[in-house]
Design a protein around this motif. Structure first.
Motif, PDB file in Angstrom:
ATOM      1  N   LEU A 288      -4.981   6.397  -0.555  1.00  0.00           N
ATOM      2  CA  LEU A 288      -3.770   5.695  -1.001  1.00  0.00           C
ATOM      3  C   LEU A 288      -4.131   4.385  -1.693  1.00  0.00           C
ATOM      4  N   PRO A 289      -3.363   3.995  -2.718  1.00  0.00           N
ATOM      5  CA  PRO A 289      -3.631   2.738  -3.421  1.00  0.00           C
ATOM      6  C   PRO A 289      -3.215   1.522  -2.597  1.00  0.00           C
ATOM      7  N   VAL A 290      -3.923   0.411  -2.836  1.00  0.00           N
ATOM      8  CA  VAL A 290      -3.646  -0.844  -2.138  1.00  0.00           C
ATOM      9  C   VAL A 290      -3.704  -1.991  -3.143  1.00  0.00           C
TER      10      VAL A 290
ATOM     11  N   TYR B 295      -8.334  -7.162 -12.575  1.00  0.00           N
ATOM     12  CA  TYR B 295      -8.123  -6.835 -11.166  1.00  0.00           C
ATOM     13  C   TYR B 295      -8.111  -5.314 -10.995  1.00  0.00           C
ATOM     14  N   VAL B 296      -8.548  -4.867  -9.810  1.00  0.00           N
ATOM     15  CA  VAL B 296      -8.685  -3.435  -9.537  1.00  0.00           C
ATOM     16  C   VAL B 296      -7.766  -3.035  -8.393  1.00  0.00           C
ATOM     17  N   VAL B 297      -7.105  -1.877  -8.544  1.00  0.00           N
ATOM     18  CA  VAL B 297      -6.304  -1.306  -7.461  1.00  0.00           C
ATOM     19  C   VAL B 297      -7.258  -0.766  -6.406  1.00  0.00           C
ATOM     20  N   SER B 298      -7.182  -1.304  -5.206  1.00  0.00           N
ATOM     21  CA  SER B 298      -8.059  -0.866  -4.116  1.00  0.00           C
ATOM     22  C   SER B 298      -7.544   0.432  -3.501  1.00  0.00           C
ATOM     23  N   LYS B 299      -8.251   0.893  -2.464  1.00  0.00           N
ATOM     24  CA  LYS B 299      -7.845   2.146  -1.833  1.00  0.00           C
ATOM     25  C   LYS B 299      -7.947   2.038  -0.314  1.00  0.00           C
TER      26      LYS B 299
ATOM     27  N   GLU C 140       0.840  -1.202   0.000  1.00  0.00           N
ATOM     28  CA  GLU C 140       0.000   0.000   0.000  1.00  0.00           C
ATOM     29  C   GLU C 140       0.876   1.253   0.000  1.00  0.00           C
ATOM     30  N   GLY C 141       0.277   2.372  -0.318  1.00  0.00           N
ATOM     31  CA  GLY C 141       0.920   3.658  -0.101  1.00  0.00           C
ATOM     32  C   GLY C 141       1.568   4.286  -1.320  1.00  0.00           C
ATOM     33  N   LEU C 142       2.366   5.297  -1.041  1.00  0.00           N
ATOM     34  CA  LEU C 142       2.993   6.104  -2.091  1.00  0.00           C
ATOM     35  C   LEU C 142       3.960   5.314  -2.956  1.00  0.00           C
ATOM     36  N   ARG C 143       4.446   4.207  -2.447  1.00  0.00           N
ATOM     37  CA  ARG C 143       5.324   3.366  -3.264  1.00  0.00           C
ATOM     38  C   ARG C 143       4.625   2.911  -4.534  1.00  0.00           C
TER      39      ARG C 143
END
Length: 461
Positions: A69-71, A57-61, A21-24
């Motif tokens: 932030l993305p997860v 597949y979907v990028v979660s939040k 998760e996060g800014l990475r």
């Protein structure tokens, strides 16, 4: 931009899982709501996640302090196969793509195990020798492996002294072949990526002991073994060689004090991180057929999984009794000119006693049942070195000959053929009890044969 992450795989409801998760993620283009495809390439040991429109597949939040932030929550049993024994993966994120890879340590472990199994099957093990000297330890390992049914050759040997490497090439022909790489230089001068150095299955290193030996530390006033100007960093160059050559097995020997040094602690830590299991033991010459009272610390590092097949404590099944007396190792035709009164040694001893110093001569005779350690500088006739008295009631004394020196350490006399007395004593004096390394070679050889047989049966099943 690129981001590299190392992660331990987890588990969720019985399925292997990696959670990021996060800014990475955000800085590499993965934003909440975006879709991606998942491509599993099990044969290559990787999983690829690539951003595409209408992906499966979907990028979660996840919201943290009003920031979205993305997860990514990746769940698949393929992660277990990729992670291997370590349970770790490396995750590379760049150019809107994520690649989950087998950890490089697992790659190295798999590579060295496969190399070793192939070489055992072919009956020829590749060996590297650092601080090779005159090849005594290498020769012992070679002999022991041969007894266990495995041939071996030196893929590479490093030795700084011209006379020592010349002696080994001449007197140990079974160790070398046309492909052996000879490096007549200090280990600090080896550039592995530029020197055509091969990978090997076994690496043997007699790290110089001058910084750890009590006499060496006292003479130079060293606080730490690592302070020694030439030997202090030897452990670093040994680890450098190990990292590049990626051996399946490692044998390191040194004085017993070395086990308590910072160098030894670092070696243990680094080898553990590289996927080795360490076993350590103190060996005595008298337990393996030597009259010399030499002790040595031995570390045997095996790739994880081999320690059950190669147990260092089992080395004692190869014990042998030493000769009963010094008389049994003496040459019968020693020149009379070797016998001298050495008055100055007796006078020095008298001065030392008068001054309250602890230095004493170590005078042996034919009836002596053991011998103190003969060191590298034995030919210099120093006041505390073992010396032999003549069995006729006179005050005449003599040094042991090179052949006798070899016999005291169970070293084959042929290893010292054609050498000056000074060089012969140097090679033998800084060396090891040969039978220790024959036993180590047999132990390794038997263990590898057993492991290879077990793997073959499992494959057949």
């Amino acid at each position: 931009m690129a981001t590299l992450i190392e992660k331990k795989i987890g588990e969720h409801r019985g399925v292997s899982r990696v959670y990021i998760e996060g800014l990475r993620l955000a800085r590499e283009g993965f934003q909440p709501g975006m879709t991606y495809q998942r491509i599993i390439k099990a044969e290559e040991g990787k999983i690829v996640l690539r951003l595409i429109d209408s992906g499966d597949y979907v990028v979660s939040k996840k919201n943290i302090r009003d920031t979205e932030l993305p997860v990514l929550d990746i769940r698949t049993e393929e992660l277990t196969k990729i992670a291997g024994n370590s349970g770790r993966v490396r995750i590379l994120i760049a150019n809107k793509c994520i690649v989950i890879l087998r950890h490089f340590n697992d790659e190295k472990i798999a590579d060295r195990m496969l190399r070793m199994l192939n070489e055992v099957e072919q009956g020829k093990l590749s060996v590297a020798s650092l601080f090779h000297g005159g090849g005594v330890a290498s020769g012992g390992i070679h002999c022991g492996l041969k007894i266990a049914g495995i041939s071996s050759k030196l893929a590479m040997a490093v030795e700084i002294e011209d006379a020592y490497i010349e002696s080994s090439l001449r007197n140990n022909p079974d160790l070398w072949d046309e492909n052996s790489v000879v490096i007549n230089a200090g280990v600090e001068g080896v550039r592995y990526h530029q020197s055509g150095i091969p990978r090997v299955s076994l690496l043997e290193s007699g790290i110089p002991c001058t910084g750890a030996a009590s006499a060496g530390k006292a003479k130079l006033g060293l606080t730490f073994a690592e302070d020694h100007p030439t030997a202090g960093a030897a452990f670093f160059y040994t680890l450098q060689a190990i990292d590049f050559m990626n051996p399946c097995l490692i044998v390191i020997e040194n004085v017993k004090n070395y086990a308590k040094t910072a160098s030894a602690s670092i070696i243990r830590s680094v080898l553990g991180n590289l996927g080795y299991s360490m076993q350590e033991i103190l060996l005595k010459g008298e337990d393996f057929g030597a009259l010399e009272n030499r002790e040595r610390w031995i570390m045997l590092a095996t790739t994880i999984g081999l320690e059950e097949f190669i147990k260092l404590d089992d080395i004692y099944k190869f014990r042998s009794a030493p000769p009963a007396k010094i008389q049994e190792i003496l040459e019968s035709d020693v020149d009379n000119s070797r016998w001298k009164e050495y008055t100055y040694l007796r006078e020095k001893e008298a001065r030392d006693i008068a001054a309250g110093k602890g230095f004493r001569m170590q005078i042996l005779n034919e009836e002596s049942t053991s011998c103190p350690t003969l060191t590298r500088g034995y030919s210099r006739v120093r006041s505390t070195d073992p010396i032999l008295s003549k069995n006729d009631g006179s005050d005449l004394l003599r040094l042991f000959t090179p052949a006798e020196h070899a016999r005291l350490k169970t070293i084959p006399e042929s290893v010292l053929d054609g050498l000056s007395e000074t060089i012969a004593h140097q090679i033998a004096g800084q060396s090891v009890v040969y039978n220790w390394f024959v036993a180590i070679g047999r132990l390794i050889g038997d263990g590898l044969q057993s492991y290879q047989s077990t793997q073959s049966k499992q494959s057949a099943a």
